[in-house]
Design a protein around this motif. Structure first.
Motif, PDB file in Angstrom:
ATOM      1  N   ARG A 133       0.489  -1.119   0.042  1.00  0.00           N
ATOM      2  CA  ARG A 133       0.172   0.338   0.224  1.00  0.00           C
ATOM      3  C   ARG A 133       1.067   0.982  -0.207  1.00  0.00           C
ATOM      4  O   ARG A 133       0.263   2.370  -0.547  1.00  0.00           O
ATOM      5  CB  ARG A 133      -0.928   0.397   1.423  1.00  0.00           C
ATOM      6  N   ASP A 134       1.659   1.250   1.024  1.00  0.00           N
ATOM      7  CA  ASP A 134       2.945   2.338   1.299  1.00  0.00           C
ATOM      8  C   ASP A 134       3.094   2.860  -0.349  1.00  0.00           C
ATOM      9  O   ASP A 134       4.079   3.525  -0.856  1.00  0.00           O
ATOM     10  CB  ASP A 134       3.619   1.934   2.139  1.00  0.00           C
ATOM     11  N   LYS A 135       3.424   1.810  -1.321  1.00  0.00           N
ATOM     12  CA  LYS A 135       4.582   1.262  -2.234  1.00  0.00           C
ATOM     13  C   LYS A 135       3.151   2.421  -3.282  1.00  0.00           C
ATOM     14  O   LYS A 135       3.815   2.952  -4.049  1.00  0.00           O
ATOM     15  CB  LYS A 135       5.025   0.068  -3.396  1.00  0.00           C
ATOM     16  N   VAL A 136       1.754   2.075  -3.214  1.00  0.00           N
ATOM     17  CA  VAL A 136       1.478   2.681  -4.418  1.00  0.00           C
ATOM     18  C   VAL A 136       1.329   3.722  -3.939  1.00  0.00           C
ATOM     19  O   VAL A 136       1.009   4.517  -5.080  1.00  0.00           O
ATOM     20  CB  VAL A 136      -0.229   1.749  -4.760  1.00  0.00           C
ATOM     21  N   LEU A 137       0.598   4.369  -2.562  1.00  0.00           N
ATOM     22  CA  LEU A 137       0.356   5.358  -2.744  1.00  0.00           C
ATOM     23  C   LEU A 137       1.771   6.451  -3.038  1.00  0.00           C
ATOM     24  O   LEU A 137       1.389   7.435  -3.632  1.00  0.00           O
ATOM     25  CB  LEU A 137       0.251   5.902  -0.839  1.00  0.00           C
ATOM     26  N   PHE A 149       4.370  10.411  -7.000  1.00  0.00           N
ATOM     27  CA  PHE A 149       4.531  10.489  -8.175  1.00  0.00           C
ATOM     28  C   PHE A 149       3.727  11.414  -9.217  1.00  0.00           C
ATOM     29  O   PHE A 149       4.307  11.952  -9.429  1.00  0.00           O
ATOM     30  CB  PHE A 149       5.472   9.216  -8.769  1.00  0.00           C
ATOM     31  N   LEU A 150       2.629  10.527  -9.651  1.00  0.00           N
ATOM     32  CA  LEU A 150       1.980  10.968 -11.065  1.00  0.00           C
ATOM     33  C   LEU A 150       1.352  12.014 -10.348  1.00  0.00           C
ATOM     34  O   LEU A 150       1.267  12.996 -11.117  1.00  0.00           O
ATOM     35  CB  LEU A 150       0.719   9.744 -10.543  1.00  0.00           C
ATOM     36  N   LEU A 151       1.204  12.719  -9.104  1.00  0.00           N
ATOM     37  CA  LEU A 151       0.635  13.585  -8.618  1.00  0.00           C
ATOM     38  C   LEU A 151       1.557  14.791  -9.042  1.00  0.00           C
ATOM     39  O   LEU A 151       1.605  16.350  -9.746  1.00  0.00           O
ATOM     40  CB  LEU A 151       0.258  13.971  -7.271  1.00  0.00           C
ATOM     41  N   ALA A 167     -12.728   7.288  -7.754  1.00  0.00           N
ATOM     42  CA  ALA A 167     -14.885   6.608  -7.492  1.00  0.00           C
ATOM     43  C   ALA A 167     -14.782   5.611  -7.471  1.00  0.00           C
ATOM     44  O   ALA A 167     -15.784   5.231  -6.915  1.00  0.00           O
ATOM     45  CB  ALA A 167     -15.434   7.354  -8.865  1.00  0.00           C
ATOM     46  N   GLY A 168     -13.886   4.625  -8.376  1.00  0.00           N
ATOM     47  CA  GLY A 168     -14.327   3.522  -7.983  1.00  0.00           C
ATOM     48  C   GLY A 168     -13.200   2.422  -6.490  1.00  0.00           C
ATOM     49  O   GLY A 168     -14.161   1.697  -6.158  1.00  0.00           O
ATOM     50  N   TYR A 169     -12.624   2.946  -6.521  1.00  0.00           N
ATOM     51  CA  TYR A 169     -11.331   1.585  -5.244  1.00  0.00           C
ATOM     52  C   TYR A 169     -10.970   2.761  -4.102  1.00  0.00           C
ATOM     53  O   TYR A 169     -10.786   4.408  -4.836  1.00  0.00           O
ATOM     54  CB  TYR A 169     -10.622   2.177  -6.278  1.00  0.00           C
ATOM     55  N   ARG A 170     -10.331   2.198  -2.996  1.00  0.00           N
ATOM     56  CA  ARG A 170      -9.533   2.696  -2.248  1.00  0.00           C
ATOM     57  C   ARG A 170      -8.642   1.459  -2.272  1.00  0.00           C
ATOM     58  O   ARG A 170      -8.467   0.732  -2.483  1.00  0.00           O
ATOM     59  CB  ARG A 170     -10.206   3.295  -0.985  1.00  0.00           C
ATOM     60  N   LEU A 171      -7.673   2.067  -1.378  1.00  0.00           N
ATOM     61  CA  LEU A 171      -6.684   0.637  -0.531  1.00  0.00           C
ATOM     62  C   LEU A 171      -6.638   0.887   0.905  1.00  0.00           C
ATOM     63  O   LEU A 171      -7.433   1.562   1.704  1.00  0.00           O
ATOM     64  CB  LEU A 171      -5.087   1.309  -1.098  1.00  0.00           C
ATOM     65  N   ALA A 172      -7.280  -0.703   1.664  1.00  0.00           N
ATOM     66  CA  ALA A 172      -7.027  -0.948   2.637  1.00  0.00           C
ATOM     67  C   ALA A 172      -5.773  -1.817   3.020  1.00  0.00           C
ATOM     68  O   ALA A 172      -5.381  -2.471   1.967  1.00  0.00           O
ATOM     69  CB  ALA A 172      -7.989  -1.433   3.004  1.00  0.00           C
ATOM     70  N   VAL A 173      -5.934  -1.659   4.887  1.00  0.00           N
ATOM     71  CA  VAL A 173      -4.145  -3.125   5.250  1.00  0.00           C
ATOM     72  C   VAL A 173      -4.774  -4.327   5.214  1.00  0.00           C
ATOM     73  O   VAL A 173      -5.980  -4.397   5.432  1.00  0.00           O
ATOM     74  CB  VAL A 173      -4.016  -2.342   5.815  1.00  0.00           C
TER      75      VAL A 173
END
Ligand code: HEC
Length: 159
Positions: free
Chosen positions: A49-53, A58-60, A148-154
Motif C-alpha cells: 500500500r505504501d508503495k502504491v501511494l 509521483f503521478l501528482l 471514484a471506484g477504489y480505495r486501498l486498505a491493509v
C-alpha cells in the motif's frame, strides 16, 4: 475406443473450465472487500500500500510539473516529465501484488502509464501547450475514474 475418445473430450472440457474459472478467480476480482464509502477496497500488505501511494504521489507531482511548464509555454520540458511516468515506471511491480489488483484496476493503471508515454510522444512533436494540456486532462480521467471506484486498505495478515 469411441467412448474413450468422448471421455477424453469431456475431461479436456472440464479441465478447460477449471482453468478458465481459476484464471477468472485470480485475475478479475483481485483481493478486495466492500468499503464504508461504497468504493471497492483493494486489500494489500502495508508495504505494498505504501508503495502504491508513493507511486500516486509521483503521478501528482508529474501532472503538477507538466501543468506548470505548459502554463509557462515550456512544451519542450514535457516529454521527459511524461516519460518518467510511462510504462517503464510500472515495470518493477511484484507479481504477488499484481495478483491482488482487480482486472479493471490493472487496466486503468497500466492504461494511465501508457497514456503518459503517448503524451511524451505527442509533446515531442512541438504542439501548442493547450493541445498538450487537453490530452493530459483526458489522461486524468483515468485518475478520477479509479479514485471514484477504489480505495486501498491493509489486508488482515492472518488471511
Ligand atoms: C488504477 C487506479 C488509479 C489510478 C489510474 C490513479 N490512482 Fe491515485 N490512487 C488510487 C487509489 C486506490 C488511491 C488510494 C485512495 C484511498 O485509499 O482513499 C490513490 C491515491 C492517490 C493519491 C494519494 C496518495 C497518498 O499518499 O495518500 C494521490 C495524490 C493520487 N492517487 C494521485 C493520482 C493521480 C494524479 C493519478 C493520475 C495521473 C492517479 N492517482 C491515478 C488509485 C488510482
Amino acid at each position: 475406443m469411441k467412448i474413450l475418445c468422448k471421455l477424453g473430450w469431456l475431461v479436456s472440457l472440464i479441465l478447460a473450465g477449471v482453468i478458465a474459472y481459476g484464471a477468472y478467480v485470480v485475475m478479475v476480482p483481485g483481493h478486495t472487500a466492500p468499503s464504508s464509502d461504497g468504493r471497492t477496497a483493494v486489500l494489500l500488505a502495508e508495504g505494498e500500500r505504501d508503495k502504491v501511494l508513493g507511486e500516486m504521489r509521483f503521478l501528482l507531482e508529474t501532472v503538477q510539473a507538466i501543468s506548470e511548464n505548459l502554463a509557462a509555454g515550456n512544451v519542450e520540458a514535457v516529454p521527459a516529465l511524461a516519460r518518467a511516468a510511462g510504462m517503464a515506471a510500472a515495470a518493477g511491480e511484484s507479481p504477488a501484488m499484481m495478483a491482488k489488483l482487480p482486472l479493471e484496476f490493472k487496466t486503468l493503471g497500466l492504461g494511465t502509464h501508457q497514456a503518459f508515454d503517448d503524451l511524451a510522444d505527442m509533446a515531442a512533436t512541438d504542439p501548442e501547450p493547450l493541445e498538450v494540456l487537453a490530452t493530459m486532462s483526458q489522461t486524468m480521467l483515468n485518475c478520477t475514474a479509479c479514485h471514484a471506484g477504489y480505495r486501498l486498505a491493509v489486508e488482515d495478515s492472518t488471511q
